[in-house]
Structures are given as C-alpha cells and as structure tokens.
Design a protein around this motif. Structure first.
Motif, PDB file in Angstrom:
ATOM      1  N   VAL A 162       0.773  -1.313   0.020  1.00  0.00           N
ATOM      2  CA  VAL A 162      -0.091   0.043   0.018  1.00  0.00           C
ATOM      3  C   VAL A 162       0.843   1.224  -0.042  1.00  0.00           C
ATOM      4  O   VAL A 162       0.723   2.281  -0.809  1.00  0.00           O
ATOM      5  N   LEU A 163       1.879   1.338   0.798  1.00  0.00           N
ATOM      6  CA  LEU A 163       2.640   2.580   0.928  1.00  0.00           C
ATOM      7  C   LEU A 163       3.520   2.689  -0.607  1.00  0.00           C
ATOM      8  O   LEU A 163       3.870   3.641  -0.705  1.00  0.00           O
ATOM      9  N   GLN A 164       3.653   1.620  -1.171  1.00  0.00           N
ATOM     10  CA  GLN A 164       4.628   1.746  -2.537  1.00  0.00           C
ATOM     11  C   GLN A 164       3.648   2.188  -3.634  1.00  0.00           C
ATOM     12  O   GLN A 164       3.926   2.260  -4.540  1.00  0.00           O
ATOM     13  N   GLY A 165       2.153   2.069  -3.344  1.00  0.00           N
ATOM     14  CA  GLY A 165       1.109   2.322  -4.340  1.00  0.00           C
ATOM     15  C   GLY A 165       1.082   1.182  -5.172  1.00  0.00           C
ATOM     16  O   GLY A 165       0.451   1.489  -6.292  1.00  0.00           O
ATOM     17  N   LEU A 166       1.381  -0.138  -4.940  1.00  0.00           N
ATOM     18  CA  LEU A 166       1.261  -1.341  -5.682  1.00  0.00           C
ATOM     19  C   LEU A 166      -0.252  -1.839  -5.628  1.00  0.00           C
ATOM     20  O   LEU A 166      -0.573  -2.597  -6.432  1.00  0.00           O
ATOM     21  N   VAL A 167      -0.851  -1.576  -4.503  1.00  0.00           N
ATOM     22  CA  VAL A 167      -2.257  -2.112  -4.320  1.00  0.00           C
ATOM     23  C   VAL A 167      -2.945  -1.013  -3.265  1.00  0.00           C
ATOM     24  O   VAL A 167      -2.275  -0.278  -2.657  1.00  0.00           O
ATOM     25  N   LYS A 168      -4.221  -1.009  -3.718  1.00  0.00           N
ATOM     26  CA  LYS A 168      -5.153  -0.390  -3.033  1.00  0.00           C
ATOM     27  C   LYS A 168      -5.451  -0.978  -1.569  1.00  0.00           C
ATOM     28  O   LYS A 168      -5.387  -2.186  -1.435  1.00  0.00           O
ATOM     29  N   PRO A 169      -5.932  -0.418  -0.456  1.00  0.00           N
ATOM     30  CA  PRO A 169      -5.843  -0.844   0.784  1.00  0.00           C
ATOM     31  C   PRO A 169      -7.043  -1.955   0.679  1.00  0.00           C
ATOM     32  O   PRO A 169      -6.683  -3.156   1.347  1.00  0.00           O
ATOM     33  N   HIS A 170      -8.205  -2.008   0.150  1.00  0.00           N
ATOM     34  CA  HIS A 170      -9.257  -2.993   0.047  1.00  0.00           C
ATOM     35  C   HIS A 170      -8.560  -4.132  -0.808  1.00  0.00           C
ATOM     36  O   HIS A 170      -9.424  -5.059  -0.784  1.00  0.00           O
ATOM     37  N   GLU A 171      -7.454  -4.224  -1.501  1.00  0.00           N
ATOM     38  CA  GLU A 171      -7.095  -5.411  -2.193  1.00  0.00           C
ATOM     39  C   GLU A 171      -6.465  -6.289  -1.192  1.00  0.00           C
ATOM     40  O   GLU A 171      -5.889  -7.306  -1.918  1.00  0.00           O
ATOM     41  N   CYS A 172      -6.210  -5.964  -0.081  1.00  0.00           N
ATOM     42  CA  CYS A 172      -5.374  -6.673   0.896  1.00  0.00           C
ATOM     43  C   CYS A 172      -6.455  -7.505   1.777  1.00  0.00           C
ATOM     44  O   CYS A 172      -7.415  -7.138   2.142  1.00  0.00           O
ATOM     45  N   GLU A 173      -5.963  -8.828   1.793  1.00  0.00           N
ATOM     46  CA  GLU A 173      -7.035  -9.843   2.368  1.00  0.00           C
ATOM     47  C   GLU A 173      -7.280  -9.807   3.706  1.00  0.00           C
ATOM     48  O   GLU A 173      -8.455 -10.191   4.033  1.00  0.00           O
ATOM     49  N   ALA A 174      -6.572  -9.149   4.408  1.00  0.00           N
ATOM     50  CA  ALA A 174      -6.712  -8.676   5.941  1.00  0.00           C
ATOM     51  C   ALA A 174      -7.564  -7.604   5.989  1.00  0.00           C
ATOM     52  O   ALA A 174      -7.896  -7.336   7.381  1.00  0.00           O
ATOM     53  N   PHE A 175      -7.745  -6.630   5.115  1.00  0.00           N
ATOM     54  CA  PHE A 175      -8.269  -5.547   5.116  1.00  0.00           C
ATOM     55  C   PHE A 175      -9.739  -5.529   5.656  1.00  0.00           C
ATOM     56  O   PHE A 175     -10.592  -6.231   5.185  1.00  0.00           O
ATOM     57  N   GLY A 176     -10.336  -4.920   6.896  1.00  0.00           N
ATOM     58  CA  GLY A 176     -11.613  -4.966   7.205  1.00  0.00           C
ATOM     59  C   GLY A 176     -12.201  -6.203   7.972  1.00  0.00           C
ATOM     60  O   GLY A 176     -13.136  -6.367   8.230  1.00  0.00           O
ATOM     61  N   THR A 177     -11.289  -7.083   8.142  1.00  0.00           N
ATOM     62  CA  THR A 177     -11.294  -8.373   8.743  1.00  0.00           C
ATOM     63  C   THR A 177     -10.285  -8.582   9.848  1.00  0.00           C
ATOM     64  O   THR A 177     -10.716  -8.222  11.088  1.00  0.00           O
ATOM     65  N   LEU A 178      -9.203  -9.066   9.552  1.00  0.00           N
ATOM     66  CA  LEU A 178      -8.215  -9.348  10.508  1.00  0.00           C
ATOM     67  C   LEU A 178      -7.571  -7.818  10.738  1.00  0.00           C
ATOM     68  O   LEU A 178      -7.209  -7.830  12.117  1.00  0.00           O
TER      69      LEU A 178
END
Length: 384
Positions: free
Chosen positions: A318-334
């Motif tokens: 996310v910090l490198q701009g390679l993915v948006k936050p909601h593209e992380c599997e842990a986002f909003g769950t873990l």
C-alpha cells in the motif's frame, strides 16, 4: 471559516473537473505523496469524480506509517525502562511493534505520556530532573524544525535528562526510490505542500528532469488537490515535466530559511529504513555528532532488535502504491482500526484508515456499510 470554505466550493470544483475531463485524452497515473491529501481525496470522493483512466496512486506520505518496525521496537524498549518518561504524539501509541504497542507498555506500568509539542517534553524534563525524559521525534520535514527547536531549548537550559529518539524521513529520496522501482506506474506527483513550506522546491526539479515526471506542489483542500491534478494532467498531455507551485499561499520557492539553517546545524542526512519499503539512501535525518548527547539511541544503547512484519499484512505494498488498501485480504477483517496489523490502519493519515473510515471496503462498493467497530458513520462527500 470563509477562507477554508472558498477551497470547498462545488461550482469551482466542477469547473476544475470539466477542465481535467476536457484535457485528459489517455490514461494517466498520479501519486499524491502525503497521507493528508489521501484522506481528503477519499473523504470528498475526488478519485470517483475523475475521468475514467485517470488514477490516483496513494503514496508513502504518512510519517507514522513509514516509521520502521525496528524503531517502534526500540521505542518500546526505552519506554519500558523504569527511569524513563517516554513522550510521544498520540498517533504513535497504537502503532504495533513486533509484539506490543506503547499503550501496552503504559498499561504494564511504563510512564508513557501523550504530548502536543516536543517542547512539552522539554518542560517535563525541566520539572522532573530525577527522570530521563525521551521524546519520540518522527515525521517528515514538516515536523523537523519543532524537534530541532526542542533540542536547542534543552541545550540552552542545560537539561541533561532530555533526549530524543529520532526517526525523521525525507520526501525527495522516497520519490527517487519509487521512480527507480521496476514496478512503478507513477507518471506524475502531487507533492506535499507542508513539506515544501519548510524545505522549498530546490530538490524537486532534478527529480522531475531525471525521471521526466511533472511534480505539482499541492495543498490539502479539495480545490487544492483538483488544481494540482489539473496542472499535472496538462503537463502530461503536453509532454512536459517541470515543478509547479500550486500552493503559493503557503509555499515559497526558497522555503523557510530560518528553519533550514537550524536543521543544517542540528541534523545530518542518513540512510533510513521505511516501513514496508526498505532502506533508502540519504532519506532520513539523525542528530549531528555535536548533538549526540541528546540522541536516545546512543544514550540507551538499544541494539540487537530483530523484527518481522505480519505475513498477511500488505501495508508495504500500500505504501508503495502497488495495491489499494481494500485489495489486501486482511483489510476490514483481521485488520481494523481496533485490531490493526499495520501502521497504515492505525495512523490518522494512513491510506488503510482512510478507506476503512470512508467505507471503501471493496473495489466495487465504495460506499458499502462499514463493520460495527468503524467508529464513524461519515460517508464520502463528493465535492462535485
């Protein structure tokens, strides 16, 4: 406040958006460097109002987010010492270290205090001469002058019980590192106006020329950001790559000469690790040898710290701009603001926190309802 309202005017926003839509003839990818700009973009829905193909990539511009895990663990080790009063801004207390955070140190009996200025820590040191007072000095160039002033003040007062754990980072070397990455898609930058208000513009023209990217210095209100985007798109369409100051009410080309002189006296540039990114040459500051007596790392000899990031957390991407936050599997769950895995979910300027707070929970549902622990019911409010 009429002055701020003028930079939130929907009619002016529509005019800027019309100009951007009329100018952009092909896809472009711009990176906003600062986390404050990211929050403004997501809060006001600016990215949703742009023409198709014009993408905003969220950069590493959150000082809390990029403070390396090793430095957090050093802070935890120092704060746990019985003789120490550890002072920090509040947004650092919940940033996870390897196995705990500063709140847990405090709950276990550590004397951890939230302050609102590094000079507050100097006053604490003056009032408690029998305790070692340490201030956690993090941030980009924006907060560096205040931290330097605190060291100056402690020296003037003869306070030998005051020290600073320094983890300052510098924006231009980070832009250089981003552009040198083989995965980089960035074609232009919205530079952080508050950083340039201190440092000026001198370091940016060589970057723009070397990497052939426009760099537009931009503020934080909706119209500031739209004007920065508009100028960057005009440059991209013309094939130019220069530095423009779209934030003249706060930024001068020469920056703040008094602050720059003090920084040059107290700090020296150093290689610095960025959380989730890695080590970037000359991207940080540390205390100069003449001021080493105020260096908490040197005073407390914190060594042998080994760290490991949670494998499931993609905050580095996310910090490198390679993915948006909601593209992380842990986002909003873990990973939520109450149970953060990475600093990008903790910090008030983190991209993950912005996406969670303003309900960007899934790529196809920007306004989906947030889970119960979101702590807010505020929706994104498009300016147009």
């Amino acid at each position: 406040m009429r002055y701020v309202e003028e930079f939130n005017d929907p009619a002016l926003a529509r005019r800027l958006l019309d100009d951007i839509r009329a100018t952009a003839t092909r896809p472009w990818a711009l990176m906003e460097v600062c986390g404050g700009q990211t929050h403004s973009i997501i809060r006001h829905g600016i990215d949703q109002l742009l023409p198709d193909g014009l993408e905003l990539i969220h950069g590493p511009g959150c000082p809390v987010c990029v403070t390396p895990l090793e430095m957090i663990d050093k802070a935890l080790a120092i704060a746990s010492r019985p003789e120490v009063v550890f002072c920090s801004f509040g947004d650092m207390l919940r940033v996870p270290g390897t196995d705990r955070d500063l709140f847990r140190v405090k709950s276990a009996g550590g004397d951890v205090r939230v302050v609102y200025s590094p000079l507050d820590a100097v006053r604490i040191a003056r009032r408690t001469p029998d305790r070692e007072v340490v201030f956690f000095g993090i941030g980009f160039e924006t907060t560096a002058p205040a931290n330097v002033m605190a060291v100056h003040q402690a020296d003037r007062l003869g306070l030998r019980n005051f020290s600073m754990l320094v983890s300052h980072v510098r924006v231009p070397p980070a832009i250089e590192a981003i552009m040198r990455s083989p995965e980089c898609r960035v074609q232009g930058f919205l530079a952080a106006g508050h950083v340039c208000s201190v440092m000026g513009l001198a370091e940016y023209p060589p970057l723009a020329e070397r990497h052939r990217v426009p760099i537009v210095v931009t503020g934080f209100e909706p119209l500031d950001i739209l004007e920065g985007i508009r100028r960057a798109v005009h440059q991209l369409e013309r094939g130019t790559h220069r530095v423009e100051n779209a934030y003249p009410r706060a930024v001068r080309d020469e920056g703040n000469p008094a602050a720059l002189a003090m920084l040059a006296e107290v700090f020296v540039t150093t290689d610095r690790s960025w959380r989730g990114i890695g080590r970037i040459p000359d991207s940080g500051w540390s205390l100069a040898p003449a001021w080493r007596s105020f260096d908490a790392e040197h005073r407390f000899q914190v060594t042998g710290v080994t760290t490991e990031e949670p494998a499931v957390c993609r905050s580095g991407d996310v910090l490198q701009g390679l993915v948006k936050p909601h593209e992380c599997e842990a986002f909003g769950t873990l990973c939520t603001p109450r149970t953060p895995l990475g600093a990008t979910m903790v910090s008030s300027e983190g991209a993950c926190a912005a996406y969670y707070h303003y309900r960007r929970l899934r790529p196809a549902a920007a306004t989906a309802r947030a889970p119960q622990d979101a702590g807010s019911t505020e929706e994104a409010t498009p300016v147009g």
